[in-house]
Design an enzyme around this catalytic site. Structure first.
Site, PDB file in Angstrom:
ATOM      1  CG  PHE A  15      24.324 190.759  14.590  1.00 13.88           C
ATOM      2  CD1 PHE A  15      23.821 190.794  15.644  1.00 13.88           C
ATOM      3  CD2 PHE A  15      24.372 191.953  13.710  1.00 13.88           C
ATOM      4  CE1 PHE A  15      22.992 191.779  15.885  1.00 13.88           C
ATOM      5  CE2 PHE A  15      23.445 193.144  14.047  1.00 13.88           C
ATOM      6  CZ  PHE A  15      22.708 192.922  15.093  1.00 13.88           C
ATOM      7  CB  ILE A  16      21.419 189.391  10.722  1.00 15.36           C
ATOM      8  CG1 ILE A  16      21.849 190.967  11.078  1.00 15.36           C
ATOM      9  CG2 ILE A  16      20.060 189.145  10.094  1.00 15.36           C
ATOM     10  CD1 ILE A  16      21.744 191.714   9.738  1.00 15.36           C
ATOM     11  CG  ASP A  35      28.162 180.542   9.826  1.00 17.31           C
ATOM     12  OD1 ASP A  35      27.277 181.316  10.238  1.00 17.31           O
ATOM     13  OD2 ASP A  35      29.362 180.933  10.112  1.00 17.31           O
ATOM     14  CB  ALA A  79      27.378 189.069   3.391  1.00 18.24           C
ATOM     15  CE1 TYR A 145      28.583 194.124   2.679  1.00 16.89           C
ATOM     16  CE2 TYR A 145      27.528 196.359   2.781  1.00 16.89           C
ATOM     17  CZ  TYR A 145      27.569 194.869   3.369  1.00 16.89           C
ATOM     18  OH  TYR A 145      26.495 194.593   3.734  1.00 16.89           O
ATOM     19  CG  ASN A 174      24.163 201.988   9.506  1.00 13.86           C
ATOM     20  OD1 ASN A 174      23.943 202.549   8.528  1.00 13.86           O
ATOM     21  ND2 ASN A 174      25.699 202.015   9.602  1.00 13.86           N
ATOM     22  CB  VAL A 189      30.026 202.801  14.367  1.00  8.97           C
ATOM     23  CG1 VAL A 189      28.535 202.808  14.449  1.00  8.97           C
ATOM     24  CG2 VAL A 189      30.499 203.858  15.374  1.00  8.97           C
ATOM     25  CB  ILE A 205      34.765 209.968  16.031  1.00  9.55           C
ATOM     26  CG1 ILE A 205      33.766 209.508  17.279  1.00  9.55           C
ATOM     27  CG2 ILE A 205      33.915 210.870  14.719  1.00  9.55           C
ATOM     28  CD1 ILE A 205      32.719 210.789  17.749  1.00  9.55           C
TER      29      ILE A 205
HETATM   30  C1  UD1 Z   1      27.001 199.898   7.858  1.00 14.73           C
HETATM   31  C2  UD1 Z   1      26.567 198.458   7.473  1.00 14.73           C
HETATM   32  C3  UD1 Z   1      26.682 197.799   6.245  1.00 14.73           C
HETATM   33  C4  UD1 Z   1      25.611 198.778   5.741  1.00 14.73           C
HETATM   34  C5  UD1 Z   1      25.770 200.276   5.851  1.00 14.73           C
HETATM   35  C6  UD1 Z   1      24.602 200.967   5.280  1.00 14.73           C
HETATM   36  C7  UD1 Z   1      27.423 197.579   9.721  1.00 14.73           C
HETATM   37  C8  UD1 Z   1      28.542 196.836  10.392  1.00 14.73           C
HETATM   38  N1  UD1 Z   1      27.757 197.870   8.331  1.00 14.73           N
HETATM   39  O1  UD1 Z   1      28.052 200.407   7.251  1.00 14.73           O
HETATM   40  O2  UD1 Z   1      26.390 196.567   6.355  1.00 14.73           O
HETATM   41  O3  UD1 Z   1      25.680 198.361   4.211  1.00 14.73           O
HETATM   42  O4  UD1 Z   1      25.632 200.504   7.094  1.00 14.73           O
HETATM   43  O5  UD1 Z   1      25.247 202.365   5.171  1.00 14.73           O
HETATM   44  O6  UD1 Z   1      26.337 197.920  10.131  1.00 14.73           O
HETATM   45  N2  UD1 Z   1      32.881 204.870  12.709  1.00 14.73           N
HETATM   46  C9  UD1 Z   1      33.485 205.650  13.707  1.00 14.73           C
HETATM   47  N3  UD1 Z   1      34.326 205.084  14.512  1.00 14.73           N
HETATM   48  C10 UD1 Z   1      34.536 203.718  14.580  1.00 14.73           C
HETATM   49  C11 UD1 Z   1      33.777 202.882  13.651  1.00 14.73           C
HETATM   50  C12 UD1 Z   1      32.774 203.680  12.648  1.00 14.73           C
HETATM   51  O7  UD1 Z   1      33.576 206.752  13.576  1.00 14.73           O
HETATM   52  O8  UD1 Z   1      35.408 203.060  15.369  1.00 14.73           O
HETATM   53  C13 UD1 Z   1      31.876 205.552  11.905  1.00 14.73           C
HETATM   54  C14 UD1 Z   1      32.246 205.326  10.333  1.00 14.73           C
HETATM   55  O9  UD1 Z   1      33.109 206.191   9.889  1.00 14.73           O
HETATM   56  C15 UD1 Z   1      30.809 205.707   9.825  1.00 14.73           C
HETATM   57  C16 UD1 Z   1      29.777 205.083  11.038  1.00 14.73           C
HETATM   58  O10 UD1 Z   1      30.509 205.132  11.969  1.00 14.73           O
HETATM   59  O11 UD1 Z   1      30.752 206.739   9.274  1.00 14.73           O
HETATM   60  C17 UD1 Z   1      29.206 203.796  10.973  1.00 14.73           C
HETATM   61  O12 UD1 Z   1      30.226 202.953  10.603  1.00 14.73           O
HETATM   62  P1  UD1 Z   1      29.937 201.293  10.488  1.00 14.73           P
HETATM   63  O13 UD1 Z   1      29.167 200.982  11.657  1.00 14.73           O
HETATM   64  O14 UD1 Z   1      31.154 200.587  10.178  1.00 14.73           O
HETATM   65  O15 UD1 Z   1      28.671 201.327   9.326  1.00 14.73           O
HETATM   66  P2  UD1 Z   1      28.799 201.863   7.860  1.00 14.73           P
HETATM   67  O16 UD1 Z   1      30.012 201.887   7.371  1.00 14.73           O
HETATM   68  O17 UD1 Z   1      27.849 202.729   7.859  1.00 14.73           O
END
Ligand code: UD1
Length: 338
Positions: A15-16, A35, A79, A145, A174, A189, A205
């Site tokens: 992606f990035i 890659d 990563a 991680y 994020n 998410v 959620i």
């Molecule tokens: C993300 C980053 C990570 C970074 C971190 C910093 C991504 C893919 N990962 O992790 O590289 O180090 O931020 O904080 O961007 N959630 C839901 N439902 C879902 C999926 C997620 O409620 O179906 C919630 C998760 O519980 C979390 C939030 O959404 O609280 C964000 O989740 P996610 O996008 O996986 O990112 P992080 O875990 O914050």
């Protein structure tokens, strides 16, 4: 020594990485990509014309040597960026994110490469002691991680002190946008919610949805990666890069549902253990030293991302077929609920 003439982007098909490859090629740089396509080949079409692509793993010394030939600057993006997932696959996480990174660094040093950009993460801070977190905040990651990202920052510091490398460490928040995987149930998410809604399923959620993140649109992190190279003040001096706008996951779900015109309500399941509740960062240093300013609002970024995702169409989620610590995997993952 020269820099930014011929560059290596690890994870350039991701992606990035793929956005960075396009940006560098537009600047007239010669680009090599290393890659292993662990994240699939969906983005190959965007970078094929812009880079020489080598299929291989950063865990292989040979592949790294081959990819580093003639290169003067490394952008290490490869990563497995999944915090929630890293808890139940710690061995896999460490192999990719730490051993892979050390292998690449070793061969970069052997090839006498100095300029080395590393995409670290806000996850190195762990649970914030105060908000927003600046770069001086103690580093106490809450998941494997974050631990491997922090550990590699330390490796870079040590080899910098040994006079072998000039590390530029960028801590992202994020990030979201077009080309992020729609079929990965463990991370991102924004694309997970969009993919579910395209299938007319409600977003799920974790917890109460009041966890907050500074969602950052992809184009707002690419330019600083490039501008940082050669900035003396930012050698071995980690810097936060990302948005200052902060949204809850609940607001995110409701907004995406509305934008996509769906008649759905988010579904709530127990929180993910080790999920940090609220985190966003101070970007004063980036403003001062890189003249950095995020330009795309979360709302605009969501519009662009939804537009792209609708063109791609819904995708079936791809689950890993094993757990290293099954007891720690969230039931939503075990039940393949997404
Ligand atoms: C993300 C980053 C990570 C970074 C971190 C910093 C991504 C893919 N990962 O992790 O590289 O180090 O931020 O904080 O961007 N959630 C839901 N439902 C879902 C999926 C997620 O409620 O179906 C919630 C998760 O519980 C979390 C939030 O959404 O609280 C964000 O989740 P996610 O996008 O996986 O990112 P992080 O875990 O914050």
């Amino acid at each position: 020594m020269k820099f930014l003439d011929k560059v290596l982007v690890t994870g350039g098909c991701g992606f990035i990485g793929s956005h960075l490859v396009n940006y560098l090629a537009n600047k007239g740089k010669k680009v090599v990509v290393l890659d292993n396509f662990a994240g699939g080949k969906a983005n190959l079409k965007y970078i094929e014309k812009d880079a020489k692509i080598i299929r291989g793993s950063i865990e292989s010394r040979n592949a790294c040597r081959k990819a580093l030939k003639g290169v003067d600057t490394v952008f290490h993006i490869a990563a497995h960026a999944a915090e929630g997932q890293s808890v139940f696959v710690p061995i896999f996480n460490a192999k990719t994110n730490l051993i892979g990174s050390i292998t690449l660094l070793t061969e970069a040093i052997n090839s006498r490469i100095e300029d080395f950009v590393f995409t670290s993460t806000i996850a190195v801070y762990g649970r914030p002691k105060k908000l927003p977190v600046n770069e001086e905040h103690p580093l106490q990651p809450e998941d494997p991680y974050g631990i491997t990202k922090k550990a590699f920052e330390d490796y870079l510091r040590v080899y910098y002190e040994l006079g072998r490398i000039k590390p530029y460490i960028v801590r992202f928040f994020n990030v979201f946008g077009p080309r992020q995987r729609l079929d990965d149930p463990y991370r991102g998410v924004v694309p997970i919610f969009i993919n579910r809604i395209m299938q007319n399923k409600p977003p799920i959620i974790f917890g109460d949805g009041l966890q907050k993140r500074a969602f950052t649109y992809i184009t707002d992190i690419i330019e600083p990666l490039y501008k940082i190279v050669g900035k003396k003040k930012l050698i071995n001096n980690p810097i936060n890069i990302g948005n200052t706008e902060v949204w809850s996951v609940k607001r995110l779900a409701e907004t995406i549902i509305k934008k996509m015109g769906a008649n759905l309500k988010p579904e709530f399941v127990p929180r993910r253990k080790s999920d940090v509740k609220v985190i966003y960062a101070d970007i004063t240093k980036a403003k001062k030293l890189l003249n950095y300013k995020p330009r795309v609002t979360i709302n605009e970024g969501l519009d662009y991302t939804i537009e792209w995702a609708l063109r791609e169409g819904p995708k079936k989620f791809k689950y890993m077929d094993y757990f290293e610590i099954e007891k720690l995997a969230h039931s939503a993952y075990k039940k393949k609920q997404l």
